[in-house]
Structures are given as C-alpha cells and as structure tokens.
Enzyme design. Structure first.
Site, PDB file in Angstrom:
ATOM      1  N   HIS A 159      69.262  44.527  47.911  1.00 38.94           N
ATOM      2  CA  HIS A 159      69.178  45.820  48.809  1.00 38.94           C
ATOM      3  C   HIS A 159      69.624  46.890  48.101  1.00 38.94           C
ATOM      4  CE1 HIS A 159      68.094  43.886  52.671  1.00 38.94           C
ATOM      5  NE2 HIS A 159      68.510  42.647  52.002  1.00 38.94           N
ATOM      6  N   ASP A 365      71.144  55.143  45.732  1.00 37.16           N
ATOM      7  CA  ASP A 365      71.020  54.194  46.941  1.00 37.16           C
ATOM      8  C   ASP A 365      69.737  53.447  46.537  1.00 37.16           C
ATOM      9  OD1 ASP A 365      72.264  53.336  49.304  1.00 37.16           O
ATOM     10  OD2 ASP A 365      72.450  55.187  50.267  1.00 37.16           O
TER      11      ASP A 365
END
Length: 464
Positions: A159, A365
């Site tokens: 992720h 991110d």
C-alpha cells in the site's frame, strides 16, 4: 473453489452493520463476503512477555467470513511493529531515510513475528487456497510460509511506496529482505515507478531477469509484478457527502460564508504538514485581500503516539499553528484550525463537500485515498478544487488536480490562490476528468484484478 485467505497487520470490524474504514478494509471485506474466506491478523492487543508464544488465535464469524486474530507479546511488538516496521521500513520507503534507524535485533524480531503469523495461519489454509498478504509489516511472510511447506499461491499488495534501489540499500538487511519478498508469486504496487524500482533491484542486485511484461525470474523462481491502483467507493462516498450532521452544521455556521481549505491526514512526518502550514502562512502574507475570507482546517488524526518521531511532529505542529494564528488572527477570525483528533467518515464526507479547496500535499505517499475521497464528495455542478502533491500515487490518475511540489512553499501558496479564484467552468472540467479516472480504477476493479492475477500462473500473464 479455493478460498481467499487475507492476511494483514490488523483486520477490519466484522460486526454486521458496522462500517469498515478505508480502502483496504472495504475492498477486502466485500470480496470475502461475496465469495467466502478468512482474514487473519494481529488483534491490536499487547500482552506481557511472560505470556510466551504460541499465543491463542481467536475466531469471529459473520456469514461466509471468518476473522482470526492473535495477540503479540511486548517484546515482539517492540521489535516488529515499533522497531523494524515503523522505525526502519516506513521512513525509508517514504524517502525519509534520515529518520530511520536500524537494529539487527529488531529485524530478527520482525522475521520472528512474520514466522509466528505463518505458524498461526497454516492450520487455517487448505492446499488449494490462495493467500493475499497486505503491506510492509509482512514482507517476509511468504518466505516463512514456504519454509513451513506451504505451496499455495501467495500474493503481496504494498500500500505504501517502494523506494529506489539506492535508497533501499540504506537498510543493512536489504538483501535478506528482498530474498524474502521474491518468495511471493505476485507483488502488486500502487504505481509503475514503485513496480519499476522493485524490478530494478531484482535485476541489478540479485541477478534477476525480466521475461514477459511484469514477470521476473530470480533464484529459481518466477514471480509476477503489477500495478493495481487502489480506488474508493465513489457512489457511496457521494451519498454520504450529501448528508448533514451536527459537527458539519456547526462548521458551516462558524465559517460565516468564508471559503474553507481542508486537509485530513494521519499525524505522520511523511504527510508534509509543516511544509503545508508554511505554504498557507505565505499565502496569507502575500494575499491580504483573502484575510477574513478563508480558513484552513487541518485534521491530524493521532498515530503511533508511542513512537518518538510522532511525538516530535505533534509538538512542532501545535507550535506552528499557534504562531501562525498569533500572526494573522483577528478577534472574529481564526485563519488556521488545527484539530488533533479523528472524525467519523459520515462527518468527513460532508466536510469535504463543503470545502472549496482540498489540500493534499504529502512528501511521499503510496496512493493517498483522501485525495480520491475529496473528489468523490464534490458536487459535480459546483465542485471544489484539489491541490495535490505530485509525489502522491494519486497524482498519476488525478492529473487534472493542481499538482504541486510539497517542498516548494511559494508554488503551494500560488496554487492555493489559483484554486480559490478558479472559475466554475474550469472547476467542473477538472473535476469531471478526475472523477472519470476514479471510475476506471474503482475499488472493485483493484480487488478483482489482483485476485484474478494471483490465481493465474506467472507464465500466463492476465490481460489488464
């Protein structure tokens, strides 16, 4: 039909009618409820070291879904979770190597806990089942399962970002870590640069070979890599955004017609919050005409409060918020609202809908679902503007946002002004483009593509 076995550091609530939080929880739980399966992870509870492994596994059932959890003792928690996972992997994988630390004992603890996950998981897995592992806490789980005789197809979805090889090699145990990772049959990444960074290391440092698209041969194994950008449930979020609640009504009344710039993040150094505060301060300094006409609300959800780096950033942000308000505030105007707490999603979505600007500027991110949630919450007839870091994975899909460099204070201040003054026609055009991209890479598509590819041998790559 083989079952889907999901493994993650933590698991989602399984109580009927209780909403799951986040893309991982929503997408995986939906797959399990449709097809049946099992989900295993840490309970979140830490027991004293005098309680020695193996620790009992607790089962909870709801229809076709079984959820299994296990406690960790204090020593394992400190080495695995606080230590290697969040003290080493998290900062390095987010390009913050200067904030990382490394200890061979913590790495040994990380592998030990991955092994304990494997020991507890094996009795729950039949030979024909497929195992879907999630995120950086469990990079060594496939290796541990293989060492215990598991021949199942095992996939990993990461992720968070995957760092360039030169950065990864700051971790003294990088070779051991990568040797464990290639025991997976499929590794999924949020973006192509992440996937390519992994492939570059395998080829340059491990002597691996690239075969068919996304397929790597290394150490006598063949594994597939792929890009699976995680999505959101846009229809559900838009419906939630149309609702009202007491906190939302209170916020709306307190604004007195002022424009709202809104950010929501976990309290984490990778999110670029100090840089964001400084950019907003610069915007106020350079644009006095916007004084008393705009407010910035930063929600920073507490995270890993027992880790020193997180305690330090909390103190820094509290100080900066006070300083900026001290410089610009009036008796009836507080330019920056800093809230160090969490809100339910049913309240956040209407807040997003009422914000003229969504400010999402992480330093790095994997995806950043807040950016997608903000877009989903907007009214297409009168949408707000997303200001987005180009270093968020979401920027590769939401390129109609105002993309900024989070290290460029002046550029972010200029983007805020552009967003607040953007004409309606341009706002609609940008929003429509972003919403179409989100529709294509939906949460269901993310889940279904990964599970399909995991069930298919690497020698026969599936068509995206």
């Amino acid at each position: 039909m083989s079952r889907l076995i999901v493994v993650s550091n933590r698991v989602a609530p399984i109580t009927e009618g209780e909403p799951t939080a986040g893309g991982l929880a929503a997408g995986v739980m939906d797959a399990l409820r449709q097809k049946g399966g099992r989900w295993f992870g840490w309970s979140g509870s830490v027991v004293p070291d005098m309680v020695t492994p193996p620790l009992p596994v607790t089962e909870q059932r709801s229809g076709p879904v079984s959820l299994y959890t296990m406690d960790l003792n204090q020593g394992d928690y400190d080495a695995y979770y606080k230590g290697f996972a969040n003290g080493t992997l998290w900062p390095v994988f987010h390009y913050q190597a200067g904030l990382s630390r490394f200890d061979w004992a913590e790495f040994a603890g990380y592998r030990r806990v991955n092994g304990r996950f494997a020991d507890a998981l094996l009795p729950l897995v039949a030979p024909q089942d497929v195992v879907w592992v999630h995120d950086y806490h469990l990079l060594c789980l496939a290796e541990a399962l293989r060492a215990r005789g598991a021949g199942n197809r095992i996939g990993l979805f990461l992720h968070i970002p995957f760092p360039a090889p030169a950065l990864l090699m700051n971790i003294p145990a990088h070779a051991e870590l990568m040797a464990a990772m290639v025991q997976y049959d499929l590794i999924g990444f949020q973006t192509e640069p992440d996937r390519q960074a992994f492939a570059d290391y395998v080829q340059r440092e491990m002597g691996g070979e690239a075969r068919a698209e996304g397929v790597l041969a290394v150490g006598g194994r063949v594994l597939r890599t792929g890009v699976y950008p995680i999505g959101v449930q846009d229809d559900l979020l838009r419906a939630e955004a149309a609702q009202d609640s007491p906190p939302v009504a209170a916020l709306r009344d307190s604004l007195r017609g002022r424009a709202l710039v809104m950010s929501v993040d976990r309290l984490d150094y990778s999110k670029g919050l100090p840089q964001r505060f400084h950019a907003y301060e610069r915007f106020l300094a350079e644009n006095p005409a916007w004084h008393r006409r705009v407010e910035f609300a930063q929600i920073a959800v507490p995270s890993r409060s027992d880790v020193q780096a997180y305690q330090e950033i909390r103190r820094e942000l509290e100080g900066e918020a006070g300083r900026i308000n001290g410089r610009f505030a009036e008796l009836d105007w507080t330019p920056l609202r800093y809230l160090n707490r969490s809100f339910a999603r049913r309240d956040l979505m209407p807040m997003y809908a009422g914000a003229q600007v969504g400010l999402v500027t992480p330093l790095r991110d994997g995806m950043n679902l807040v950016a997608k949630e903000y877009v989903a919450a907007q009214n297409p007839a009168d949408p707000g503007v997303l200001v987005l870091s180009r270093f968020a994975g979401a920027a590769r899909e939401l390129d109609a946002a105002l993309l900024v460099n989070p290290h460029d204070e002046q550029g972010m201040a200029a983007a805020l002004l552009q967003a607040l003054e953007m004409p309606l026609a341009e706002r609609r055009e940008r929003h429509a483009a972003m919403f179409a991209a989100m529709r294509h890479n939906s949460l269901d598509r993310w889940r279904d593509r990964f599970e399909r590819d995991l069930r298919q041998p690497a020698a026969l790559p599936a068509v995206a």
